[in-house]
Design a protein around this motif. Sequence first.
Motif, short mmCIF file in Angstrom:
data_model
loop_
_atom_site.label_atom_id
_atom_site.label_comp_id
_atom_site.label_asym_id
_atom_site.label_seq_id
_atom_site.Cartn_x
_atom_site.Cartn_y
_atom_site.Cartn_z
N ARG A 1 54.43 -32.11 -6.87
CA ARG A 1 54.67 -31.96 -5.43
C ARG A 1 56.05 -32.44 -5.04
NH1 ARG A 1 53.80 -36.57 -1.92
NH2 ARG A 1 52.71 -38.29 -2.95
N ASP B 1 58.32 -32.50 0.83
CA ASP B 1 57.67 -31.86 1.98
C ASP B 1 56.28 -31.34 1.63
OD1 ASP B 1 58.92 -30.03 0.31
OD2 ASP B 1 59.39 -28.62 1.90
N ASP B 2 55.66 -31.94 0.61
CA ASP B 2 54.26 -31.70 0.26
C ASP B 2 53.99 -30.26 -0.17
OD1 ASP B 2 53.77 -34.33 0.82
OD2 ASP B 2 52.99 -33.96 2.82
N ASP C 1 51.76 -41.10 -5.69
CA ASP C 1 50.35 -40.84 -5.41
C ASP C 1 49.54 -42.14 -5.32
OD1 ASP C 1 50.26 -38.08 -5.14
OD2 ASP C 1 50.09 -37.74 -7.29
N ASP D 1 50.93 -43.29 -1.30
CA ASP D 1 51.02 -42.39 -0.16
C ASP D 1 49.66 -42.24 0.52
OD1 ASP D 1 53.71 -41.99 -0.32
OD2 ASP D 1 53.57 -40.06 -1.36
N SER E 1 45.86 -38.04 2.19
CA SER E 1 45.97 -36.62 2.52
C SER E 1 47.22 -35.98 1.92
CB SER E 1 46.00 -36.43 4.03
OG SER E 1 47.17 -37.00 4.59
N ARG E 2 48.19 -36.80 1.49
CA ARG E 2 49.44 -36.27 0.94
C ARG E 2 49.45 -36.31 -0.58
NH1 ARG E 2 54.70 -38.69 2.38
NH2 ARG E 2 55.38 -36.70 1.50
N ARG E 3 48.46 -36.90 -1.20
CA ARG E 3 48.47 -37.02 -2.64
C ARG E 3 48.27 -35.67 -3.31
NH1 ARG E 3 44.86 -42.63 -2.67
NH2 ARG E 3 46.44 -43.84 -1.53
N THR E 4 48.71 -35.58 -4.54
CA THR E 4 48.70 -34.28 -5.22
C THR E 4 47.32 -33.65 -5.25
OG1 THR E 4 50.53 -35.07 -6.60
CG2 THR E 4 49.35 -33.12 -7.36
N LEU F 1 46.37 -32.09 -1.87
CA LEU F 1 47.13 -30.87 -1.60
C LEU F 1 46.63 -29.70 -2.46
CD1 LEU F 1 50.72 -32.42 -1.49
CD2 LEU F 1 49.33 -31.71 0.47
#
Length: 264
Positions: A61, A64-65, A117, A120, A123-126, A129
């Motif tokens: 990732r 910007d995700d 990871d 963070d 909700s933003r972790r690999t 996503l």
Amino acid sequence: MIFEDPASRHRPAVIGHRGLGSGDLAVPGAADGATVAENTIPSMLAALDAGASWIELDVTRTADDALVLRHDPTTPEGAFVVDGEAAALGLPLLEEVFDALPPEVPVDVDVKTILEDAVDDPSRRTGALLLPVLEREARRRPLLVTSFDPSLLAHLRDNLRGVPLGLLTWHRFPLWHGIPAAAGLGLQAVGVHTASCGFDQPDTRLRPLEHCVDVAHKAGLELLAWCPPAERARDFAAAGVDALVVNDVPGVVAALTEDPATVD
């Protein structure tokens, strides 16, 4: 079974490593000497043309995700992928690659999690996503998700239904740890690099590969080995591995389909 194919029963599936293979490779049969780079759409399509039954790709990732294809954590210029935005990096987006592949082509998604990871927002972790992308793709094609990161695999195990998961092993986390760990996590597969297992293994703690395959199968795991040279493909097939992730797709396909009676 993940790799069961009635047309090729008794021999392992051939998975194109990062598409046609790692690095920049010549396209088989191309009269103009064309080459393709790893983890790109042309590399994926070239691997299918060369006879791969599955495609393997690497995912990480960005800042910007976005989920992009890249094996190494850094770009060729040395910048960390997670520090850059997808548009500026110019790397293929995972969803674009999926859309470019013919429906029903099976894909092994090798997830490269990152240090961030650990800290963070969840909700933003690999893994978070990846979930919606994998849920969509599971309706279009067979999938396998592999990773060295057991926390990522545990997250997907608890939140993604119907997609098999595999734990990858390496020299410092060898197969003789990996098989019990994968079974304990409730996964479906375990992977090993051919440099750290097999027929020339100096580590006396590791039993012969045939025995490891047998134990993996009894534990409900399929075993995939990556990067065998074409001349060793038949040895790994004879040991009972379920899939080979390869850099030489046409060479391994030819080796596995060759009539044993014609081999000296």
